[in-house]
Design an enzyme around this catalytic site. Structure first.
Site, mmCIF file in Angstrom:
data_model
loop_
_atom_site.group_PDB
_atom_site.id
_atom_site.type_symbol
_atom_site.label_atom_id
_atom_site.label_comp_id
_atom_site.label_asym_id
_atom_site.label_seq_id
_atom_site.Cartn_x
_atom_site.Cartn_y
_atom_site.Cartn_z
ATOM 1 N N LYS A 80 0.854 -1.193 0.000
ATOM 2 C CA LYS A 80 0.000 0.000 0.000
ATOM 3 C C LYS A 80 0.888 1.241 0.000
ATOM 4 C CE LYS A 80 -4.050 1.776 2.581
ATOM 5 N NZ LYS A 80 -4.811 1.674 3.848
ATOM 6 N N SER A 155 -9.774 2.210 2.679
ATOM 7 C CA SER A 155 -8.858 2.919 1.808
ATOM 8 C C SER A 155 -7.944 2.008 0.988
ATOM 9 C CB SER A 155 -7.994 3.869 2.635
ATOM 10 O OG SER A 155 -7.173 3.148 3.531
ATOM 11 N N SER A 179 -9.860 -0.236 6.811
ATOM 12 C CA SER A 179 -9.236 -0.143 5.484
ATOM 13 C C SER A 179 -8.569 -1.400 4.964
ATOM 14 C CB SER A 179 -8.224 0.994 5.459
ATOM 15 O OG SER A 179 -8.917 2.206 5.322
HETATM 16 N N1 GLN Z 1 -13.004 4.225 5.862
HETATM 17 C C1 GLN Z 1 -12.526 4.641 7.149
HETATM 18 C C2 GLN Z 1 -12.203 6.090 7.114
HETATM 19 O O1 GLN Z 1 -12.444 6.717 6.155
HETATM 20 C C3 GLN Z 1 -11.339 3.824 7.546
HETATM 21 C C4 GLN Z 1 -10.078 4.240 6.920
HETATM 22 C C5 GLN Z 1 -8.914 3.378 7.309
HETATM 23 O O2 GLN Z 1 -9.040 2.348 7.948
HETATM 24 N N2 GLN Z 1 -7.746 3.860 6.975
HETATM 25 O O3 GLN Z 1 -11.725 6.647 8.040
#
Ligand code: GLN
Length: 501
Positions: A80, A155, A179
């Site tokens: 990532k 994400s 994410s």
């Molecule tokens: N979708 C969640 C957010 O927008 C989690 C993001 C993540 O785990 N980095 O914060």
């Protein structure tokens, strides 16, 4: 289609050990596949072909020389783009870091390299890991290989999509609110968020430091466990890393009998607001777990419905602080640097141009939640809710060994469908957030395709802190039961679809 791209990490390792294939052949097959499908999937922000092939060649030579190699040596992995990899762009999906090439490796990156894995490149993500669809990436969205009109989650949508686009057998994610698990759920892959402190955050670009956790992504349970073992464990460079042995996740991934395991179905996660197809597959999977010997019961975690609200105060508070470092002075993208503007003007213009809307929204929210006069009402209250959620988990884990729930309320939504509606987007993490707030281990495993839209459905398993092995035990049992039902892995359906086109 080159058969090598369909093989999992454990299988590839075995083939290399038997001398049937080289790491260079495997790596080249992945790079060819990337070249073939990236225009449609866009899972990668940067492909590091040269270094990948050089590492593969090094591993092949070491193997030929009879050197002892780790179990994943020579296996490709996608990283990532929030993990520092020296010499490669590390953008975090943001314009503000678009020119940044870190001079050092994240601990996770270093451990991959030390274990002989081949890093193929950096995968797409929502800007600074904020989002549930990868649509917040400054470099355009990733598409879900199950249906290119749909999001791959976020994400870490790039990492998840790269697995089911068969570009790589392994990928690395980071999970702050879901994410790793939410993209895994909506792409039919496996994603594990280790216990907080179980894997090092050193060199992971910080989103919300008390929640962020790196973890493995794969198409198979054993593969995920093998990768987990490589990246996990104490790191003196991360003060929140836990100095304790890594739970034996690999051994657990080989256990498929659940006799005696007590599984609690979380009462508060499911029902209204959840897609019927998700609920149906989840209920069927509960039956499979029971058939594998587990004792199922319903468990109430009364404060879980407050988790999303608490997260959207605690997380932005930490975001506003962590993102303050991007001042365009020390590193990163800089605008108006013509010598006629003050440092403050350069900072303001650079941050204004460099951050996207979601990052700005959270910086503003977090700054507000932390401001004097509101601190107790917002940040302080959210921290109290966090404690209540930790207590919910503790009480539940006195009665059961693991908890389960759907991993997401719905399957993958269409690109653009929630882009203008932040609250709808935030709800994608309804089920995953409690484990980030409490810091316990959690994972998503595929449990089939929704009868409503043919898209993958994930089941979430949550285990007590440092009991990450239990996730794999449940995952392995599910994988076995479902393989029998589908006569193969779920993703084989994708191969059939591609071949029939
Ligand atoms: N979708 C969640 C957010 O927008 C989690 C993001 C993540 O785990 N980095 O914060």
């Amino acid at each position: 289609m080159n058969e090598l791209i369909l093989k999992g990490a454990a299988e590839l390792s075995q083939l290399m050990a038997d001398g049937q294939v080289s790491s260079q052949e495997i790596t080249q097959a992945c790079l060819d596949r990337i070249a073939q499908v990236e225009s449609a999937v866009a899972a990668f922000l940067h492909v590091d072909a040269e270094r990948a092939l050089a590492q593969a060649q090094r591993i092949d030579r070491q193997r030929a020389a009879g050197q002892a190699l780790g179990p994943l040596a020579g296996v490709p992995v996608a990283l990532k783009d929030s993990f520092a990899y020296a010499g490669a762009p590390t953008t975090c999906g943001s314009l503000i870091l678009r020119d940044w090439i870190p001079p050092y490796n994240a601990t996770v990156t270093q451990r991959l390299l030390d274990a002989g894995l081949v890093i193929l490149g950096k995968t797409n993500l929502d800007e600074f890991a904020m989002g549930s669809s990868t649509e917040n990436s400054a470099f355009g969205p990733t598409h879900n290989p199950w249906d290119l009109e749909r999001v791959p989650g976020g994400s870490g949508g790039g990492s998840a999509a790269s697995l089911v686009a068969f570009e790589t057998p392994l990928a690395i994610g980071s999970d702050t609110g879901g994410s790793i698990r939410q993209p895994a759920a909506v792409t039919g892959t496996i994603g594990v968020k280790p216990t907080y402190g179980g894997s090092s955050r050193y060199g992971l670009v910080a989103m919300a430091s008390s929640l962020d956790q790196p973890g493995p992504c794969a198409r198979g349970v054993l593969d995920a466990a093998l990768l987990h073992r490589v990246i996990a464990g104490w790191d003196p460079k991360d003060s929140t890393s836990i100095d304790a042995p890594v739970p034996d996740v690999v051994q657990a991934a080989g256990q498929t009998d659940l006799t005696g395991l007590r599984i609690g179905v979380v009462k508060e996660l499911g029902g209204e607001g959840y897609a019927a197809g998700v609920e149906r597959r989840f209920t069927e999977a509960v039956g499979l777990l029971e058939a594998a010997g587990a004792q199922l019961s319903e468990v109430s975690c009364p404060h879980f419905p407050l988790a999303l609200g608490a997260y959207y105060l605690i997380m932005p508070s930490e975001v506003s602080s962590n993102l303050a470092r991007f001042d365009a002075v020390r590193y990163g993208w800089r605008v108006n640097d013509d010598g006629r503007h003050s440092v403050e003007q350069v900072m303001r213009r650079s941050r204004g141009a460099g951050f996207g809307d979601e990052a700005k929204r959270r910086i503003i929210l977090g700054t507000y939640a932390l401001s004097s006069g509101y601190y107790d009402a917002y940040y302080g209250s959210a921290q109290k809710v966090r404690t209540l959620i930790i207590e919910d988990f503790a009480a539940a884990f006195e009665r059961v060994d693991v908890l389960i729930s759907p991993a997401t309320p719905t399957t993958a939504f269409k690109l653009g469908e929630r882009a203008g509606d932040p609250l709808a987007m935030y709800k994608a993490d309804l089920c995953t957030i409690p484990s980030n707030l409490a810091g316990n281990a959690a994972a998503s495993f595929p449990v089939g395709l929704s009868p409503e839209d043919g898209m993958p459905v994930g089941l979430q398993v949550m285990a007590p802190p440092l009991a990450d092995d239990r996730l794999y035990r449940v995952g392995a049992a599910l994988e076995l039961a479902l393989r029998q039902q589908w006569s193969g892995p779920l993703w084989a359906e994708l191969v059939r679809r591609e071949e029939s086109r």
